[in-house]
Design an enzyme around this catalytic site. Sequence first.
Site, mmCIF file in Angstrom:
data_model
loop_
_atom_site.group_PDB
_atom_site.id
_atom_site.type_symbol
_atom_site.label_atom_id
_atom_site.label_comp_id
_atom_site.label_asym_id
_atom_site.label_seq_id
_atom_site.Cartn_x
_atom_site.Cartn_y
_atom_site.Cartn_z
ATOM 1 N N HIS A 262 0.848 -1.192 0.000
ATOM 2 C CA HIS A 262 0.000 0.000 0.000
ATOM 3 C C HIS A 262 0.878 1.235 0.000
ATOM 4 O O HIS A 262 1.946 1.234 0.598
ATOM 5 C CB HIS A 262 -0.917 0.013 1.243
ATOM 6 C CG HIS A 262 -2.074 0.921 1.065
ATOM 7 N ND1 HIS A 262 -2.003 2.259 1.364
ATOM 8 C CD2 HIS A 262 -3.309 0.694 0.578
ATOM 9 C CE1 HIS A 262 -3.169 2.803 1.077
ATOM 10 N NE2 HIS A 262 -3.977 1.887 0.585
ATOM 11 N N ASP A 313 -7.930 -5.578 -0.172
ATOM 12 C CA ASP A 313 -8.413 -6.412 -1.277
ATOM 13 C C ASP A 313 -8.092 -7.889 -1.127
ATOM 14 O O ASP A 313 -8.650 -8.708 -1.836
ATOM 15 C CB ASP A 313 -7.847 -5.882 -2.598
ATOM 16 C CG ASP A 313 -8.417 -4.521 -2.906
ATOM 17 O OD1 ASP A 313 -9.650 -4.404 -2.884
ATOM 18 O OD2 ASP A 313 -7.644 -3.578 -3.126
HETATM 19 N N1 COA Z 1 3.596 -7.614 -5.028
HETATM 20 C C1 COA Z 1 4.902 -7.614 -5.330
HETATM 21 N N2 COA Z 1 5.709 -6.556 -5.175
HETATM 22 C C2 COA Z 1 5.162 -5.445 -4.697
HETATM 23 C C3 COA Z 1 3.797 -5.349 -4.364
HETATM 24 C C4 COA Z 1 3.008 -6.494 -4.541
HETATM 25 N N3 COA Z 1 1.710 -6.500 -4.240
HETATM 26 N N4 COA Z 1 3.533 -4.114 -3.922
HETATM 27 C C5 COA Z 1 4.678 -3.441 -3.958
HETATM 28 N N5 COA Z 1 5.651 -4.239 -4.430
HETATM 29 C C6 COA Z 1 7.038 -3.889 -4.627
HETATM 30 C C7 COA Z 1 7.206 -3.039 -5.873
HETATM 31 O O1 COA Z 1 7.403 -3.841 -7.015
HETATM 32 C C8 COA Z 1 8.401 -2.229 -5.513
HETATM 33 O O2 COA Z 1 9.557 -3.037 -5.653
HETATM 34 P P1 COA Z 1 10.932 -2.429 -6.187
HETATM 35 O O3 COA Z 1 11.309 -1.399 -5.164
HETATM 36 O O4 COA Z 1 11.822 -3.607 -6.252
HETATM 37 O O5 COA Z 1 10.608 -1.834 -7.536
HETATM 38 C C9 COA Z 1 8.211 -1.965 -4.022
HETATM 39 O O6 COA Z 1 7.437 -3.060 -3.533
HETATM 40 C C10 COA Z 1 7.522 -0.654 -3.716
HETATM 41 O O7 COA Z 1 6.241 -0.671 -4.330
HETATM 42 P P2 COA Z 1 5.620 0.504 -5.183
HETATM 43 O O8 COA Z 1 4.868 -0.040 -6.354
HETATM 44 O O9 COA Z 1 6.670 1.545 -5.463
HETATM 45 O O10 COA Z 1 4.594 1.110 -4.157
HETATM 46 P P3 COA Z 1 3.440 2.120 -4.505
HETATM 47 O O11 COA Z 1 3.190 2.888 -3.264
HETATM 48 O O12 COA Z 1 3.737 2.885 -5.747
HETATM 49 O O13 COA Z 1 2.216 1.187 -4.850
HETATM 50 C C11 COA Z 1 0.447 -0.322 -4.636
HETATM 51 C C12 COA Z 1 1.283 0.764 -3.948
HETATM 52 C C13 COA Z 1 -0.776 -0.625 -3.780
HETATM 53 C C14 COA Z 1 -0.048 0.175 -5.992
HETATM 54 C C15 COA Z 1 1.315 -1.570 -4.803
HETATM 55 O O14 COA Z 1 1.664 -2.078 -3.536
HETATM 56 C C16 COA Z 1 0.621 -2.636 -5.618
HETATM 57 O O15 COA Z 1 0.690 -2.595 -6.856
HETATM 58 N N6 COA Z 1 -0.050 -3.631 -4.951
HETATM 59 C C17 COA Z 1 -0.773 -4.644 -5.665
HETATM 60 C C18 COA Z 1 -2.117 -4.129 -6.128
HETATM 61 C C19 COA Z 1 -3.092 -4.001 -5.001
HETATM 62 O O16 COA Z 1 -3.286 -4.906 -4.195
HETATM 63 N N7 COA Z 1 -3.762 -2.828 -4.954
HETATM 64 C C20 COA Z 1 -4.761 -2.546 -3.946
HETATM 65 C C21 COA Z 1 -4.365 -1.367 -3.089
HETATM 66 S S1 COA Z 1 -5.514 -1.150 -1.757
#
Ligand code: COA
Length: 377
Positions: A262, A313
């Site tokens: 998140h 979720d």
């Molecule tokens: N599975 C695998 N890796 C994940 C992850 C997940 N669910 N969520 C984050 N990461 C990883 C990213 O790939 C990133 O890795 P890196 O530093 O090696 O590139 C790191 O963790 C940081 O994540 P980031 O995408 O920069 O965080 P964000 O704040 O931009 O994104 C979300 C937040 C929620 C979009 C992200 O965690 C995500 O895509 N989760 C899955 C989708 C989801 O469940 N969404 C519902 C949100 S309520």
Amino acid sequence: MSEEVSYSPGLAGVVAGITQISKVYGDEGRLIYRGYDIRDLARHATYEEVLFLLLEGRLPKKQELEAIQKDLQQEYEVEPRVLKVIDELPTSLPPMDVLRTSVSLLSASDPDYGDDSPEAERRRAIRLVAKTPTLVAYEAVRRLGRTWKGPRSDLSLAANFLYMLHGEPQPESFVAAFDAALILHADHGFNASTFVARAITSTLSDMYSAVVGAIGALKGPLHGGANEAVVHMLQDLKNVDEVESWVKARLERKELVYGFGHRVYKVDDPRALILRESAQRMAKEVGQFERFEIIERMREVMLKEKNLHPNVDLYSGIVYERLGIPTEFFTPIFAISRMGGWVAHVMEQRADNKILRPSEWYKGPDHLTYVPLEERG
Ligand code: COA
């Protein structure tokens, strides 16, 4: 300040406005609506009570709660001409597209159209919250080939939705679980879809345009679409022993494991913890623990491998499955609930507005000389 210094990818950490509606305390794993802890609201309140709280800034008195319930119930019906348009849409269209289109159509039958006074906005907010479940249920019933019985104006919003979907009243425990899920998803600070709704409102556009834009934002798998993605992901897994290697392989391929991580929460998402209890209780009721155990194993592995916690979720999907809600309707269900938050934010934005217009960091070329078409190589 230089553009490089002030730029924050994804607007992370950028304060884009002032709100009194909700706050996510990411380090503590706490979410409040108007000062009340979401855990208390999910356990003790109803969605109608929470809606009043989001709109008015305080909990309703008994008569006020009865009044908002009645106002909502009187607005459950959707005009047949809107339902007719839905009938014309192909069932191959994602239900979120159908919802986006049908919510947009509601503006055509708004008796307050063009009136943006707080009173008219309040009536419009109630209309949108009341009619969204009807639009979602109508589409679900159409796809399932069931008989459409329409809404029942003697039921709560949660009970009425389940009634419309199944064509008969659902057990009290199902209604309570659904009502709690609606409360948990109702608002969440300046999340992507809410921000979109506020940005649209900031141009002094109308509430329908704002929530239609928000529905579009919610559809994405990084936002509301994640609950559906979780269930699709779980279809790959048949037993708990496969989980660790499956998760590791997915992470190695740099694929997301939906339902984890998140932007704001760095500890457990409090909404996930409450839904986890519902999911566990429902698994017990039907004596089927496999799904729940697979998710729990996934949780351990994700914590160990990536230090990522479950988000809302991860568990909402298995609760909705138990309620007999088809997977492709999980995100529209999220929209039913979040509509309450969106309309509250639209009203707050309008009450103290400044157009949302951030700056860009331009990294493209400059001072190029225009070359006539016939001279370009
Ligand atoms: N599975 C695998 N890796 C994940 C992850 C997940 N669910 N969520 C984050 N990461 C990883 C990213 O790939 C990133 O890795 P890196 O530093 O090696 O590139 C790191 O963790 C940081 O994540 P980031 O995408 O920069 O965080 P964000 O704040 O931009 O994104 C979300 C937040 C929620 C979009 C992200 O965690 C995500 O895509 N989760 C899955 C989708 C989801 O469940 N969404 C519902 C949100 S309520």
